[in-house]
Design a protein around this motif. Sequence first.
Motif, PDB file in Angstrom:
ATOM      1  N   ARG A 268       0.860  -1.182   0.000  1.00 51.61           N
ATOM      2  CA  ARG A 268       0.000   0.000   0.000  1.00 51.61           C
ATOM      3  C   ARG A 268       0.900   1.237   0.000  1.00 51.61           C
ATOM      4  O   ARG A 268       1.529   1.560   1.008  1.00 51.61           O
ATOM      5  N   LEU A 269       0.952   1.899  -1.131  1.00 54.70           N
ATOM      6  CA  LEU A 269       1.829   3.041  -1.347  1.00 54.70           C
ATOM      7  C   LEU A 269       0.952   4.276  -1.510  1.00 54.70           C
ATOM      8  O   LEU A 269       0.242   4.411  -2.514  1.00 54.70           O
ATOM      9  N   VAL A 270       0.955   5.163  -0.525  1.00 56.31           N
ATOM     10  CA  VAL A 270      -0.018   6.259  -0.463  1.00 56.31           C
ATOM     11  C   VAL A 270       0.683   7.609  -0.581  1.00 56.31           C
ATOM     12  O   VAL A 270       1.446   8.005   0.312  1.00 56.31           O
ATOM     13  N   ASP A 271       0.430   8.299  -1.682  1.00 58.02           N
ATOM     14  CA  ASP A 271       0.809   9.696  -1.826  1.00 58.02           C
ATOM     15  C   ASP A 271      -0.476  10.498  -1.583  1.00 58.02           C
ATOM     16  O   ASP A 271      -1.332  10.562  -2.470  1.00 58.02           O
ATOM     17  N   PRO A 272      -0.645  11.081  -0.408  1.00 56.34           N
ATOM     18  CA  PRO A 272      -1.932  11.705  -0.062  1.00 56.34           C
ATOM     19  C   PRO A 272      -2.076  13.091  -0.699  1.00 56.34           C
ATOM     20  O   PRO A 272      -2.085  14.123  -0.026  1.00 56.34           O
ATOM     21  N   VAL A 273      -2.201  13.108  -2.003  1.00 57.45           N
ATOM     22  CA  VAL A 273      -2.220  14.362  -2.767  1.00 57.45           C
ATOM     23  C   VAL A 273      -3.431  15.198  -2.359  1.00 57.45           C
ATOM     24  O   VAL A 273      -4.580  14.815  -2.592  1.00 57.45           O
ATOM     25  N   MET A 274      -3.172  16.342  -1.721  1.00 58.74           N
ATOM     26  CA  MET A 274      -4.246  17.222  -1.275  1.00 58.74           C
ATOM     27  C   MET A 274      -3.930  18.697  -1.470  1.00 58.74           C
ATOM     28  O   MET A 274      -4.844  19.515  -1.592  1.00 58.74           O
TER      29      MET A 274
END
Length: 268
Positions: A92-98
């Motif tokens: 699970r590779l999460v780039d939390p683009v916000m």
Amino acid sequence: MCGYGKCSLTAAIPILSAAGCDVCPVPTALFSAHTKYKVFTFHDTTDILSGYLDAWQKENVDLDGVYSGFLGSADQVAIIQRLYREYPHALRLVDPVMGDGGAMYPTYTTELCDAMAALTDGADVLMPNLTEASILTKRDYPGQNIDDATVTEILDSLLALGAMSVVLKGIDRDDGTLRNYVATTQSGGAGKVELSHVKLPYMIHGTGDAFASALCGAVLAGRGLAESARIAGEFVRHAMEHTRNQPNFEERGVNFELDLADLTSLVR
């Protein structure tokens, strides 16, 4: 996916492919151009995604990793969580683009940011910039110039949300160096690894997507997380140097194509 201006899928697909990945994109939104432009169209793809993934299931598609980035709506968090359930062995590779620079991106809402936070729990790798780290941990944006103690505090807060490891991006202490930090549940914030890179005297849109994609590619090629973050940082720096020669480079996005061999070398 943006039709004009290199970021999101138009960056992720070639960068991951260069690192030897078989990329299977799930477009969460379609843009005519990225959001740095004054005029762009935005189409939320949420309605098509359940059928899209149903078709994968019928064809027995398997995944080694799920790398998430920009989302078109809060409902898409459930789509990513579905992938987690159906591919429990996948990284699970999460780039939390916000957002960036202390502000959310134009198509984002507080509701969407709150939903995005659900992806931190159980993330094998969480890759926020300082704006996104502030949103996730519900603190005021501190700016990019933060001291070592604040970095440790932010890393520990992100790990406390359930991430297994964190790469915190973009610390700038006005000394000609950009710093990224890597911490894991084993090391905690106090045991973080600092990775420094020469700061160039200009900014370019899309470098965050290029960094996250290169990092994921290096991880999936078998490199350790700190080494992967170092590889990604240098890849982006080299690409920015080449981009400087491109017309309207600050808006059009990072010109990474000439540096893809840096990633291909990981799997030769």
